[in-house]
Design an enzyme around this catalytic site. Structure first.
Site, mmCIF file in Angstrom:
data_model
loop_
_atom_site.group_PDB
_atom_site.id
_atom_site.type_symbol
_atom_site.label_atom_id
_atom_site.label_comp_id
_atom_site.label_asym_id
_atom_site.label_seq_id
_atom_site.Cartn_x
_atom_site.Cartn_y
_atom_site.Cartn_z
ATOM 1 N N THR A 153 -4.031 -8.038 11.013
ATOM 2 C CA THR A 153 -4.870 -7.455 9.953
ATOM 3 C C THR A 153 -6.296 -7.976 10.097
ATOM 4 O OG1 THR A 153 -5.202 -7.159 7.569
ATOM 5 C CG2 THR A 153 -4.184 -9.226 8.241
ATOM 6 N N HIS B 95 0.819 -1.222 0.000
ATOM 7 C CA HIS B 95 0.000 0.000 0.000
ATOM 8 C C HIS B 95 0.853 1.272 0.000
ATOM 9 C CE1 HIS B 95 -3.608 -2.423 1.819
ATOM 10 N NE2 HIS B 95 -3.485 -2.594 0.516
ATOM 11 N N ILE C 111 -5.357 -9.998 18.104
ATOM 12 C CA ILE C 111 -5.986 -9.919 19.434
ATOM 13 C C ILE C 111 -7.434 -10.404 19.391
ATOM 14 C CG2 ILE C 111 -4.531 -8.131 20.470
ATOM 15 C CD1 ILE C 111 -6.694 -6.091 19.623
HETATM 16 C C1 BJW Z 1 -3.766 -6.415 16.678
HETATM 17 C C2 BJW Z 1 -3.206 -5.605 17.696
HETATM 18 C C3 BJW Z 1 -2.057 -6.105 18.357
HETATM 19 C C4 BJW Z 1 -4.902 -4.566 16.892
HETATM 20 N N1 BJW Z 1 -1.557 -7.294 17.978
HETATM 21 N N2 BJW Z 1 -3.258 -7.598 16.339
HETATM 22 C C5 BJW Z 1 -16.513 -3.254 -2.529
HETATM 23 C C6 BJW Z 1 -16.759 -1.895 -2.651
HETATM 24 C C7 BJW Z 1 -15.719 -0.992 -2.910
HETATM 25 C C8 BJW Z 1 -14.427 -1.421 -3.052
HETATM 26 C C9 BJW Z 1 -14.207 -2.766 -2.929
HETATM 27 C C10 BJW Z 1 -15.223 -3.670 -2.671
HETATM 28 N N3 BJW Z 1 -14.684 -4.908 -2.610
HETATM 29 C C11 BJW Z 1 -13.360 -4.786 -2.788
HETATM 30 C C12 BJW Z 1 -13.057 -3.496 -3.002
HETATM 31 C C13 BJW Z 1 -11.734 -2.966 -3.253
HETATM 32 C C14 BJW Z 1 -11.102 -2.299 -2.073
HETATM 33 C C15 BJW Z 1 -11.485 -2.991 -0.778
HETATM 34 O O1 BJW Z 1 -10.925 -4.006 -0.394
HETATM 35 N N4 BJW Z 1 -12.430 -2.436 -0.048
HETATM 36 C C16 BJW Z 1 -12.900 -3.066 1.190
HETATM 37 C C17 BJW Z 1 -13.009 -2.011 2.278
HETATM 38 C C18 BJW Z 1 -14.194 -3.773 0.904
HETATM 39 N N5 BJW Z 1 -9.687 -2.423 -2.312
HETATM 40 C C19 BJW Z 1 -9.053 -1.544 -3.051
HETATM 41 O O2 BJW Z 1 -9.612 -0.575 -3.534
HETATM 42 C C20 BJW Z 1 -7.592 -1.831 -3.355
HETATM 43 N N6 BJW Z 1 -7.352 -1.737 -4.743
HETATM 44 C C21 BJW Z 1 -7.948 -2.556 -5.607
HETATM 45 O O3 BJW Z 1 -8.702 -3.441 -5.283
HETATM 46 O O4 BJW Z 1 -7.611 -2.279 -6.891
HETATM 47 C C22 BJW Z 1 -8.296 -2.940 -7.953
HETATM 48 C C23 BJW Z 1 -7.859 -2.255 -9.203
HETATM 49 C C24 BJW Z 1 -7.217 -2.990 -10.175
HETATM 50 C C25 BJW Z 1 -6.827 -2.350 -11.359
HETATM 51 C C26 BJW Z 1 -7.067 -0.993 -11.533
HETATM 52 C C27 BJW Z 1 -7.697 -0.254 -10.556
HETATM 53 C C28 BJW Z 1 -8.101 -0.895 -9.373
HETATM 54 C C29 BJW Z 1 -6.712 -0.791 -2.691
HETATM 55 C C30 BJW Z 1 -6.766 -0.887 -1.212
HETATM 56 C C31 BJW Z 1 -5.950 0.234 -0.590
HETATM 57 C C32 BJW Z 1 -6.071 0.220 0.908
HETATM 58 N N7 BJW Z 1 -5.511 1.394 1.427
HETATM 59 C C33 BJW Z 1 -5.614 1.625 2.874
HETATM 60 C C34 BJW Z 1 -5.497 3.101 3.241
HETATM 61 C C35 BJW Z 1 -4.365 3.795 2.727
HETATM 62 C C36 BJW Z 1 -4.418 5.128 3.343
HETATM 63 C C37 BJW Z 1 -3.314 5.323 4.327
HETATM 64 O O5 BJW Z 1 -2.820 4.455 5.025
HETATM 65 O O6 BJW Z 1 -2.989 6.443 4.398
HETATM 66 O O7 BJW Z 1 -4.634 0.816 3.525
HETATM 67 S S1 BJW Z 1 -7.124 1.136 3.622
HETATM 68 C C38 BJW Z 1 -6.420 0.675 5.135
HETATM 69 O O8 BJW Z 1 -6.806 -0.705 5.316
HETATM 70 C C39 BJW Z 1 -4.890 0.703 4.928
HETATM 71 C C40 BJW Z 1 -4.504 -0.670 5.446
HETATM 72 O O9 BJW Z 1 -3.272 -1.076 4.906
HETATM 73 C C41 BJW Z 1 -5.679 -1.541 5.052
HETATM 74 C C42 BJW Z 1 -5.813 -2.805 5.815
HETATM 75 O O10 BJW Z 1 -6.117 -2.556 7.150
HETATM 76 P P1 BJW Z 1 -5.523 -3.477 8.286
HETATM 77 O O11 BJW Z 1 -4.062 -3.407 8.259
HETATM 78 O O12 BJW Z 1 -6.127 -4.807 8.210
HETATM 79 O O13 BJW Z 1 -5.998 -2.687 9.596
HETATM 80 P P2 BJW Z 1 -7.370 -2.784 10.400
HETATM 81 O O14 BJW Z 1 -7.482 -1.579 11.231
HETATM 82 O O15 BJW Z 1 -8.509 -3.113 9.540
HETATM 83 O O16 BJW Z 1 -7.157 -4.081 11.339
HETATM 84 C C43 BJW Z 1 -6.199 -4.093 12.380
HETATM 85 C C44 BJW Z 1 -6.165 -5.480 12.963
HETATM 86 O O17 BJW Z 1 -5.144 -5.528 13.942
HETATM 87 C C45 BJW Z 1 -7.472 -5.880 13.667
HETATM 88 O O18 BJW Z 1 -7.825 -7.195 13.243
HETATM 89 C C46 BJW Z 1 -7.097 -5.890 15.147
HETATM 90 O O19 BJW Z 1 -7.801 -6.872 15.891
HETATM 91 C C47 BJW Z 1 -5.631 -6.201 15.082
HETATM 92 N N8 BJW Z 1 -4.813 -5.738 16.210
HETATM 93 N N9 BJW Z 1 -3.937 -4.481 17.797
HETATM 94 C C48 BJW Z 1 -2.179 -8.010 16.986
HETATM 95 N N10 BJW Z 1 -1.454 -5.417 19.331
#
Ligand code: BJW
Ligand code: ZN
Length: 252
Positions: free
Chosen positions: A197, A128, A223
């Protein structure tokens, strides 16, 4: 080993994870925001997560940046300033240590904070992007940029175009060359360790399925239960910073 790995208590789960890792060869680790939580970096979807105070679509989409680049840059500036005082935690160090002990190791991170590299990981496939890199919206040039407190909007030194964070927003494609390396590693790994994640955001959430379909064991450290828990062979419930050093320790 017991027949139902998923119902193990935490100590048993750690032992099972250790055994799987030490008896398999090609290891992939996939990390998310949870691994940096103990360093003080907010996650996205938790109770104190970014998306509780900000709307994702107002900040993390190309449309948001087009309509209000100032607002989006302010958000990144706040996060950059916060990261200046943040250090890796034992989970980041444990992963760097595991890499040193492994012949075939790949680290994939969704995080943009750069903490894995600071902790000593040699490479991290940053799917990302990275918050300390910018990209020109006009000429596409990418460069490292550690500036905070921008006066006005940051501009490209080559062409004067508007700079944006080199981060993948919703609806944007992930960097192709990085994804190629990701799938190469998932296609040959025999252990995938998923840390901190929620498994909500695609395509990262599907990586566990890719690995599993290729015969890999999946170990989850979190967690709480996630969307990926059901396909994990071993689920270690606990904080990454407490659990990972125990899983990795003493594996020489
Ligand atoms: C602990 C802990 C401790 C806490 N120990 N554990 C339906 C509608 C619209 C869009 C879509 C859809 N279906 C799919 C999509 C696509 C979309 C998507 O997935 N959306 C979903 C929300 C549904 N994906 C995209 O758009 C991606 N691109 C794509 O698909 O491109 C296709 C394409 C092809 C060709 C041309 C054009 C397009 C791009 C995704 C980009 C994600 N970006 C972000 C934000 C960036 C902004 C920034 O950072 O500034 O990235 S979103 C945000 O979520 C960030 C993260 O990397 C990402 C994942 O989150 P993560 O890391 O899982 O965090 P959390 O908070 O969700 O979870 C934390 C976890 O930690 C929890 O489980 C806790 O329990 C745990 N935890 N403390 C261990 N101490
Ligand atoms: Zn430019």
């Amino acid at each position: 080993m017991t027949s139902d790995l998923k119902s193990l208590n935490r100590t048993e789960a750690i032992l099972s994870a250790k055994e799987i890792i030490s008896t398999h060869r090609a290891i992939v680790v996939l990390t998310g925001a949870g691994i940096s939580a103990e360093s003080g970096v907010p996650t996205f979807r938790g109770k104190d997560g970014y998306w509780k105070n900000y709307k994702a679509e107002e900040l993390a989409t190309p449309a948001a940046f087009e309509s209000d680049p100032q607002l989006v840059w302010e958000w990144y500036d706040i996060r950059r300033r916060k990261l200046l005082n943040v250090k890796p935690n034992p989970a980041h160090y444990a992963i760097a240590e595991l890499e040193k002990k492994s012949d075939d190791f790949t680290l994939i991170t969704q995080n943009v904070d750069g903490l894995h590299l600071i902790a000593g990981s040699k490479t991290a496939l940053e799917i990302h992007g990275n918050i300390w890199r910018v990209r020109c919206t006009y000429c596409g040039i990418k460069e490292e940029n550690t500036q905070t407190h921008f006066e006005g909007l940051p501009r490209c030194t080559s062409c004067g175009g508007l700079l944006r964070p080199d981060i993948v927003w919703f609806g944007e494609a992930l960097p192709e060359e990085v994804l190629t390396e990701v799938y190469n590693s998932l296609n040959r790994c025999d252990v995938l360790i998923i840390v901190g994640t929620s498994g909500i955001v695609q395509p990262a959430a599907s990586f566990a399925y890719t690995a599993k379909n290729n015969g890999s064991k999946v170990i989850e450290v979190n967690i709480e239960e996630t969307y990926l828990s059901d396909i994990s062979d071993v689920k270690v419930l606990g904080k990454a910073g407490e659990v990972l050093p125990k899983i990795v320790g003493g594996m020489d």
